[in-house]
Design a protein around this motif. Structure first.
Motif, PDB file in Angstrom:
ATOM      1  N   ARG A   9      55.432 -57.357 -45.335  1.00 19.44           N
ATOM      2  CA  ARG A   9      56.451 -56.999 -46.397  1.00 19.44           C
ATOM      3  C   ARG A   9      55.934 -55.888 -47.234  1.00 19.44           C
ATOM      4  O   ARG A   9      54.949 -56.064 -47.964  1.00 19.44           O
ATOM      5  N   LEU A  10      56.647 -54.827 -47.254  1.00 23.80           N
ATOM      6  CA  LEU A  10      56.065 -53.474 -48.292  1.00 23.80           C
ATOM      7  C   LEU A  10      57.184 -53.142 -49.278  1.00 23.80           C
ATOM      8  O   LEU A  10      58.467 -53.363 -48.787  1.00 23.80           O
ATOM      9  N   LEU A  11      56.776 -52.607 -50.342  1.00 22.44           N
ATOM     10  CA  LEU A  11      57.676 -52.219 -51.437  1.00 22.44           C
ATOM     11  C   LEU A  11      57.579 -50.753 -51.369  1.00 22.44           C
ATOM     12  O   LEU A  11      56.305 -50.267 -52.117  1.00 22.44           O
ATOM     13  N   ILE A  12      58.413 -49.825 -51.345  1.00 22.13           N
ATOM     14  CA  ILE A  12      58.464 -48.570 -51.484  1.00 22.13           C
ATOM     15  C   ILE A  12      59.219 -48.079 -52.671  1.00 22.13           C
ATOM     16  O   ILE A  12      60.363 -47.613 -52.431  1.00 22.13           O
ATOM     17  N   ARG A  13      58.452 -48.083 -53.750  1.00 19.23           N
ATOM     18  CA  ARG A  13      59.144 -47.875 -55.075  1.00 19.23           C
ATOM     19  C   ARG A  13      59.826 -46.438 -55.386  1.00 19.23           C
ATOM     20  O   ARG A  13      60.583 -46.037 -55.916  1.00 19.23           O
ATOM     21  N   GLU A  14      59.093 -45.424 -54.817  1.00 22.16           N
ATOM     22  CA  GLU A  14      59.360 -43.992 -54.821  1.00 22.16           C
ATOM     23  C   GLU A  14      60.589 -43.598 -54.063  1.00 22.16           C
ATOM     24  O   GLU A  14      61.021 -42.467 -53.990  1.00 22.16           O
ATOM     25  N   ALA A  15      61.003 -44.408 -53.086  1.00 16.61           N
ATOM     26  CA  ALA A  15      62.169 -44.092 -52.109  1.00 16.61           C
ATOM     27  C   ALA A  15      63.549 -44.021 -52.806  1.00 16.61           C
ATOM     28  O   ALA A  15      63.995 -45.039 -53.455  1.00 16.61           O
ATOM     29  N   ARG A  16      64.232 -42.797 -52.992  1.00 16.21           N
ATOM     30  CA  ARG A  16      65.474 -42.661 -53.571  1.00 16.21           C
ATOM     31  C   ARG A  16      66.414 -42.980 -52.651  1.00 16.21           C
ATOM     32  O   ARG A  16      67.560 -42.980 -52.930  1.00 16.21           O
ATOM     33  N   SER A  17      66.258 -42.876 -51.237  1.00 17.34           N
ATOM     34  CA  SER A  17      67.246 -43.051 -50.457  1.00 17.34           C
ATOM     35  C   SER A  17      66.616 -43.546 -49.102  1.00 17.34           C
ATOM     36  O   SER A  17      65.503 -43.665 -48.894  1.00 17.34           O
ATOM     37  N   LEU A  18      67.423 -44.055 -48.065  1.00 19.63           N
ATOM     38  CA  LEU A  18      67.089 -44.646 -46.628  1.00 19.63           C
ATOM     39  C   LEU A  18      66.226 -43.580 -46.234  1.00 19.63           C
ATOM     40  O   LEU A  18      65.289 -43.852 -45.362  1.00 19.63           O
ATOM     41  N   LYS A  19      66.749 -42.229 -46.097  1.00 19.56           N
ATOM     42  CA  LYS A  19      65.936 -41.210 -45.534  1.00 19.56           C
ATOM     43  C   LYS A  19      64.337 -41.118 -46.011  1.00 19.56           C
ATOM     44  O   LYS A  19      63.315 -40.999 -45.185  1.00 19.56           O
ATOM     45  N   ASP A  20      64.011 -41.215 -47.237  1.00 16.51           N
ATOM     46  CA  ASP A  20      62.757 -41.330 -47.750  1.00 16.51           C
ATOM     47  C   ASP A  20      61.945 -42.332 -47.319  1.00 16.51           C
ATOM     48  O   ASP A  20      60.962 -42.477 -47.118  1.00 16.51           O
ATOM     49  N   LYS A  21      62.711 -43.760 -47.370  1.00 22.49           N
ATOM     50  CA  LYS A  21      61.843 -45.015 -47.036  1.00 22.49           C
ATOM     51  C   LYS A  21      61.515 -44.862 -45.518  1.00 22.49           C
ATOM     52  O   LYS A  21      60.352 -45.037 -45.003  1.00 22.49           O
ATOM     53  N   ARG A  22      62.321 -44.119 -44.643  1.00 23.10           N
ATOM     54  CA  ARG A  22      62.185 -44.103 -43.199  1.00 23.10           C
ATOM     55  C   ARG A  22      60.966 -43.063 -42.954  1.00 23.10           C
ATOM     56  O   ARG A  22      60.133 -43.360 -42.149  1.00 23.10           O
ATOM     57  N   GLN A  23      60.916 -42.036 -43.980  1.00 23.58           N
ATOM     58  CA  GLN A  23      59.894 -41.057 -43.510  1.00 23.58           C
ATOM     59  C   GLN A  23      58.604 -41.696 -43.935  1.00 23.58           C
ATOM     60  O   GLN A  23      57.533 -41.554 -43.017  1.00 23.58           O
ATOM     61  N   VAL A  24      58.520 -42.507 -44.985  1.00 21.54           N
ATOM     62  CA  VAL A  24      57.000 -43.370 -45.149  1.00 21.54           C
ATOM     63  C   VAL A  24      56.930 -44.253 -44.179  1.00 21.54           C
ATOM     64  O   VAL A  24      55.870 -44.409 -43.592  1.00 21.54           O
ATOM     65  N   GLN A  50      64.168 -49.747 -50.670  1.00 27.95           N
ATOM     66  CA  GLN A  50      62.774 -49.846 -51.176  1.00 27.95           C
ATOM     67  C   GLN A  50      61.963 -50.805 -50.507  1.00 27.95           C
ATOM     68  O   GLN A  50      60.809 -50.927 -50.536  1.00 27.95           O
ATOM     69  N   MET A  51      62.777 -51.779 -49.578  1.00 26.92           N
ATOM     70  CA  MET A  51      62.220 -52.764 -49.155  1.00 26.92           C
ATOM     71  C   MET A  51      61.728 -52.696 -47.592  1.00 26.92           C
ATOM     72  O   MET A  51      62.839 -51.945 -46.932  1.00 26.92           O
ATOM     73  N   ALA A  52      60.586 -52.911 -47.023  1.00 28.22           N
ATOM     74  CA  ALA A  52      60.346 -52.729 -45.608  1.00 28.22           C
ATOM     75  C   ALA A  52      59.706 -53.850 -45.165  1.00 28.22           C
ATOM     76  O   ALA A  52      58.696 -54.445 -45.697  1.00 28.22           O
ATOM     77  N   VAL A  53      60.171 -54.373 -44.058  1.00 28.13           N
ATOM     78  CA  VAL A  53      59.423 -55.537 -43.392  1.00 28.13           C
ATOM     79  C   VAL A  53      58.963 -54.959 -41.896  1.00 28.13           C
ATOM     80  O   VAL A  53      59.988 -54.724 -41.110  1.00 28.13           O
ATOM     81  N   LEU A  54      57.624 -54.876 -41.751  1.00 29.09           N
ATOM     82  CA  LEU A  54      57.311 -54.303 -40.402  1.00 29.09           C
ATOM     83  C   LEU A  54      56.636 -55.664 -39.509  1.00 29.09           C
ATOM     84  O   LEU A  54      56.205 -56.632 -40.068  1.00 29.09           O
TER      85      LEU A  54
END
Length: 92
Positions: A9-24, A50-54
């Protein structure tokens, strides 16, 4: 044949949109595939900004090798500059 899996589980605080999150996430997944020769997919929280589960999967001949590689992956994600490591679960 030994199959190992890692759920991170990861937190991507800087993601302002799903597009930002998916890029990371795409960048992380490509780096893991190239560096560790594993299968990686986003398995949960696809619509959370802002949440991602890989999910990471690896197959090998020895349990120690698979377990060590999954631990190395977790350590590399702990040091990622953008994605904050929350927790992980390993199963070998």
């Amino acid at each position: 044949m030994i199959v190992g899996s890692l759920r991170v589980r990861l937190l991507i605080r800087e993601a302002r949109s799903l597009k930002d999150k998916r890029q990371v996430i795409r960048s992380i997944m490509a780096r893991l595939r190239n560096s560790f020769n594993v299968s990686v997919a986003e398995v949960e929280a696809q619509e959370h900004r802002q949440m991602a589960v890989l999910g990471v999967a690896m197959v090998g001949a020895e349990a120690g090798h698979v377990r060590g590689a999954l631990q190395q992956i977790a350590e590399s994600l702990r040091r990622h500059p953008v994605a904050e490591f929350i927790d992980c679960e390993t199963d070998v």
